[in-house]
Design a protein around this motif. Sequence first.
Motif, PDB file in Angstrom:
ATOM      1  N   PHE A  64      -9.976  42.191  45.146  1.00 32.80           N
ATOM      2  CA  PHE A  64      -9.827  42.306  43.698  1.00 32.80           C
ATOM      3  C   PHE A  64      -8.446  42.912  43.471  1.00 32.80           C
ATOM      4  N   ARG A  65      -7.555  42.168  42.867  1.00 31.56           N
ATOM      5  CA  ARG A  65      -6.202  42.681  42.615  1.00 31.56           C
ATOM      6  C   ARG A  65      -6.136  43.338  41.246  1.00 31.56           C
ATOM      7  N   GLY A  66      -5.382  44.432  41.182  1.00 26.91           N
ATOM      8  CA  GLY A  66      -5.235  45.157  39.931  1.00 26.91           C
ATOM      9  C   GLY A  66      -3.946  45.948  39.918  1.00 26.91           C
ATOM     10  N   GLU A  67      -3.942  47.015  39.120  1.00 23.15           N
ATOM     11  CA  GLU A  67      -2.766  47.870  38.974  1.00 23.15           C
ATOM     12  C   GLU A  67      -3.091  49.285  39.432  1.00 23.15           C
ATOM     13  N   ARG A  80     -11.936  49.165  34.576  1.00 28.00           N
ATOM     14  CA  ARG A  80     -11.562  47.911  33.920  1.00 28.00           C
ATOM     15  C   ARG A  80     -10.179  48.046  33.300  1.00 28.00           C
ATOM     16  N   THR A  81     -10.028  48.993  32.369  1.00 26.50           N
ATOM     17  CA  THR A  81      -8.762  49.168  31.665  1.00 26.50           C
ATOM     18  C   THR A  81      -8.499  50.649  31.435  1.00 26.50           C
ATOM     19  N   LEU A  82      -7.280  51.084  31.696  1.00 21.89           N
ATOM     20  CA  LEU A  82      -6.867  52.455  31.419  1.00 21.89           C
ATOM     21  C   LEU A  82      -6.295  52.522  30.010  1.00 21.89           C
ATOM     22  N   SER A  96      -6.838  49.869  38.135  1.00 29.03           N
ATOM     23  CA  SER A  96      -7.360  49.336  36.870  1.00 29.03           C
ATOM     24  C   SER A  96      -7.172  47.823  36.850  1.00 29.03           C
ATOM     25  N   GLU A  97      -7.647  47.212  35.781  1.00 28.76           N
ATOM     26  CA  GLU A  97      -7.613  45.751  35.591  1.00 28.76           C
ATOM     27  C   GLU A  97      -8.530  45.053  36.596  1.00 28.76           C
TER      28      GLU A  97
END
Length: 178
Positions: A15-18, A83-85, A111-112
């Motif tokens: 799972f790619r995110g930030e 999910r989202t910051l 996040s993301e």
Amino acid sequence: MINPAALVLADGSIFRGESVGAEGEVVGQLIFYRGAAGYQEVLTDQSYADRIVTFTTSHLGNTGINRQDYRSESVTAAAVVMRTLALRTSHFRSEISLADYLRRQNIIAISEIDTRELSQRALLDSSLWSSIITGHYSDKELRLRAQQLFQQQGIGISRDLMKEAVSTTDSILHPLGA
């Protein structure tokens, strides 16, 4: 500048995110917090110690961090998945943003991430071991590093599952369906 991070499950799924916390890598068991509030209490609660806490609420960090809501003096969770910051805090008691607090506490956070997908996987496998790795890496590099981290922690990985995940791109999940 956005710093990439990846959540790699023991089956090789990515799972790619930030990265929104400290930089580095961490291994732990994914657990889920489904409440809409109380993230500061969860992060500092001893019952979440050494686990990667996944918050399923859509936004995290809206109210910031303050001294009154600590359960202990420092974060006990190993890492955070969200999910989202929230980009801004908006509470009269807020002393610091969640992202700044996580960095100061040296806690890795991502996040993301599609936390609904993770929750669904937890229904099938209640012991979701995972790693979070920050930085720019290929899928192959992420899986190899995660496998090393799991082995260092004595976490068993199905070689067939890892081989299957490495040979297919079906298990690669991108942030927000991108």
